[in-house]
Design a protein around this motif. Sequence first.
Motif, PDB file in Angstrom:
ATOM      1  N   TYR A  29      30.651   4.553  74.980  1.00 58.87           N
ATOM      2  CA  TYR A  29      29.604   4.335  73.983  1.00 58.87           C
ATOM      3  C   TYR A  29      30.094   3.399  72.876  1.00 58.87           C
ATOM      4  CZ  TYR A  29      26.817   5.347  69.896  1.00 58.87           C
ATOM      5  OH  TYR A  29      26.055   5.225  68.777  1.00 58.87           O
ATOM      6  N   HIS A  39      45.620  12.682  79.163  1.00 57.77           N
ATOM      7  CA  HIS A  39      44.758  12.326  78.026  1.00 57.77           C
ATOM      8  C   HIS A  39      44.159  13.605  77.445  1.00 57.77           C
ATOM      9  CE1 HIS A  39      41.403  10.521  75.846  1.00 57.77           C
ATOM     10  NE2 HIS A  39      41.983   9.339  76.001  1.00 57.77           N
ATOM     11  N   ALA A  40      43.894  13.585  76.147  1.00 56.01           N
ATOM     12  CA  ALA A  40      43.266  14.749  75.518  1.00 56.01           C
ATOM     13  C   ALA A  40      41.850  14.909  76.066  1.00 56.01           C
ATOM     14  CB  ALA A  40      43.220  14.543  74.009  1.00 56.01           C
ATOM     15  N   PRO A  41      41.311  16.140  76.079  1.00 55.11           N
ATOM     16  CA  PRO A  41      39.941  16.346  76.567  1.00 55.11           C
ATOM     17  C   PRO A  41      38.962  15.457  75.809  1.00 55.11           C
ATOM     18  CG  PRO A  41      41.015  18.438  76.216  1.00 55.11           C
ATOM     19  CD  PRO A  41      41.946  17.393  75.695  1.00 55.11           C
ATOM     20  N   LEU A  42      38.050  14.855  76.558  1.00 54.31           N
ATOM     21  CA  LEU A  42      37.127  13.897  75.951  1.00 54.31           C
ATOM     22  C   LEU A  42      35.799  13.951  76.667  1.00 54.31           C
ATOM     23  CD1 LEU A  42      36.719  10.991  74.344  1.00 54.31           C
ATOM     24  CD2 LEU A  42      37.219  10.066  76.587  1.00 54.31           C
ATOM     25  N   LEU A  43      34.733  13.779  75.922  1.00 54.09           N
ATOM     26  CA  LEU A  43      33.415  13.660  76.530  1.00 54.09           C
ATOM     27  C   LEU A  43      32.746  12.448  75.909  1.00 54.09           C
ATOM     28  CD1 LEU A  43      32.150  16.328  78.222  1.00 54.09           C
ATOM     29  CD2 LEU A  43      30.267  15.579  76.841  1.00 54.09           C
ATOM     30  N   SER A  44      32.360  11.502  76.740  1.00 52.29           N
ATOM     31  CA  SER A  44      31.755  10.303  76.184  1.00 52.29           C
ATOM     32  C   SER A  44      30.615   9.840  77.070  1.00 52.29           C
ATOM     33  CB  SER A  44      32.812   9.198  76.092  1.00 52.29           C
ATOM     34  OG  SER A  44      32.189   7.973  75.761  1.00 52.29           O
ATOM     35  N   THR A  45      29.645   9.198  76.460  1.00 49.04           N
ATOM     36  CA  THR A  45      28.600   8.590  77.279  1.00 49.04           C
ATOM     37  C   THR A  45      29.119   7.258  77.808  1.00 49.04           C
ATOM     38  OG1 THR A  45      27.653   7.629  75.300  1.00 49.04           O
ATOM     39  CG2 THR A  45      26.669   9.654  76.080  1.00 49.04           C
ATOM     40  N   PHE A  68      27.785   9.777  81.938  1.00 51.79           N
ATOM     41  CA  PHE A  68      28.798  10.211  80.999  1.00 51.79           C
ATOM     42  C   PHE A  68      30.097  10.516  81.723  1.00 51.79           C
ATOM     43  CE2 PHE A  68      26.762  14.051  82.337  1.00 51.79           C
ATOM     44  CZ  PHE A  68      27.767  15.007  82.377  1.00 51.79           C
ATOM     45  N   GLU A  70      33.858  12.858  81.566  1.00 52.88           N
ATOM     46  CA  GLU A  70      34.545  14.009  81.003  1.00 52.88           C
ATOM     47  C   GLU A  70      36.015  13.935  81.392  1.00 52.88           C
ATOM     48  OE1 GLU A  70      33.086  17.741  82.387  1.00 52.88           O
ATOM     49  OE2 GLU A  70      34.093  18.866  80.812  1.00 52.88           O
ATOM     50  N   VAL A  71      36.887  14.084  80.416  1.00 53.32           N
ATOM     51  CA  VAL A  71      38.317  14.121  80.705  1.00 53.32           C
ATOM     52  C   VAL A  71      38.821  15.514  80.349  1.00 53.32           C
ATOM     53  CG1 VAL A  71      40.552  13.055  80.288  1.00 53.32           C
ATOM     54  CG2 VAL A  71      38.475  11.715  79.966  1.00 53.32           C
ATOM     55  N   SER A  72      39.439  16.182  81.281  1.00 52.04           N
ATOM     56  CA  SER A  72      40.067  17.463  80.985  1.00 52.04           C
ATOM     57  C   SER A  72      41.050  17.797  82.093  1.00 52.04           C
ATOM     58  CB  SER A  72      39.029  18.572  80.837  1.00 52.04           C
ATOM     59  OG  SER A  72      38.372  18.775  82.054  1.00 52.04           O
ATOM     60  N   THR A  77      36.313  12.646  85.151  1.00 54.43           N
ATOM     61  CA  THR A  77      35.131  12.687  86.011  1.00 54.43           C
ATOM     62  C   THR A  77      34.035  11.821  85.420  1.00 54.43           C
ATOM     63  OG1 THR A  77      35.698  14.974  86.423  1.00 54.43           O
ATOM     64  CG2 THR A  77      33.574  14.217  87.233  1.00 54.43           C
TER      65      THR A  77
END
Lengths: 137, 292
Positions: A29, A39-45, A68, A70-72, A77
């Motif tokens: 985004y 990587h640290a958990p992340l949620l992005s569009t 979107f 998702e990193v975890s 993904t």
Amino acid sequence: MAALIQLEIVTPKGAVLSEQVEMVTAPGYAGVFGVLANHAPLLSTIKIGNLVYKKDGRDDIVMVSGGFCEVSNNKVTFLVESAERGSDIDVDRALRAKERAEKRLAEAMAQKEKIDRVRAEAALQRALARLKAAGKM
Amino acid sequence: MPSLKDVKTKIGGVKKTSQITKAMNMVAAAKLRGAQSKMEAFRPYAEQFHAAMASLSAGTGGARFPLMEVREVKKVELVVVTSDRGLCGSFNANILKVANRAVAELEAAGKKVSLVCVGKKARNFFRKSGKMRKDYIDIMGTFQMFNARAIAQDAAANFLSGEADEVRLIYGRFHSVALQRPEQTTILPIKPIEGEAGGAAAPASQAVYIYEPSQEEIMEVLLPMFLNVMVYHSMLEVSASEHAARMTAMDNATRACKDIINNLTLIYNKTRQAGITSELMDIVGGAEALKG
């Protein structure tokens, strides 16, 4: 050898990619961002554009459209509406789509139709991303 | 007693019908496989989407989104999803029955009902009711996301503009090859998604998530997409159900044809036998007369 991260690209038509990679660069985004292992958990569009992943020192390109990411747990993904590998892209079709979108955009601009303009812009972005992914631009 | 020739023609006709129904059965089986593999391919996407939505809405509990706004329900829109083609048993009729009952109940409760018909069967059924707002035909077999998106966006726009306070989806759910049931779900306003039982662990990991942009803005983007996912899912279900229903219907038809052919063959043989017997009687009678 660099640490690896699991990359998954999932679309409504099924999983496109599931691989251990060294690095992923994606059109987020707020601009392009890179993801390395742990990587640290992340949620992005995700915007329409090209996702680049590095594996065995080689870069590969996948064109993605909106969705979107998702990193975890060392796994990234991507849930996107469509995804195509650079090598699978039909260049002729993308070129035709680009011309069509440009024409529509010009028409929409002339008539000040907002919905048509948004649609044409998205179509143009997709076509451009495809051409870029295929290495034709 | 029918004549021999009549019975023979009839047997021929029924045989030809059974050939057609048998072919349709096989085509439906092949198409069902295709639809089922599409459903399989879609499942991971839908599941991950749900999981992400659940973790997101847990974090945005307090925030309000236009697509989740619960209003007093005065106007209801029903999105009825059926197949484009018939000859699949009572599959479409069952969906339409549920839809019709829903319309009657809502109107009895004093609510205004509008309809969006997906699939020819729904359109033809409700065409003259005067309640149909929009119809989409010939899109069932394509499995294209953009078709689902068009329907979802239209429904969302209608909801946001206040033309409808609630949008329900009525479609045929694929339980198994032998069982398809009509189902009714409310898609708008979108209900907050509950996390699974393991929700206790979620808040702990929640704290360290980086959101880009903010959780609220991500929700704004994801909610319409979630609607697409729901509509697309219903279309896949209807497609698979349609082919499964047609397979069963055509199998029954083929079997019925076989029964009819058996019965007709029996009549044919009986008639033939009776003919021979009466001819013999004639000959014997004639011989007796000559003797005398």
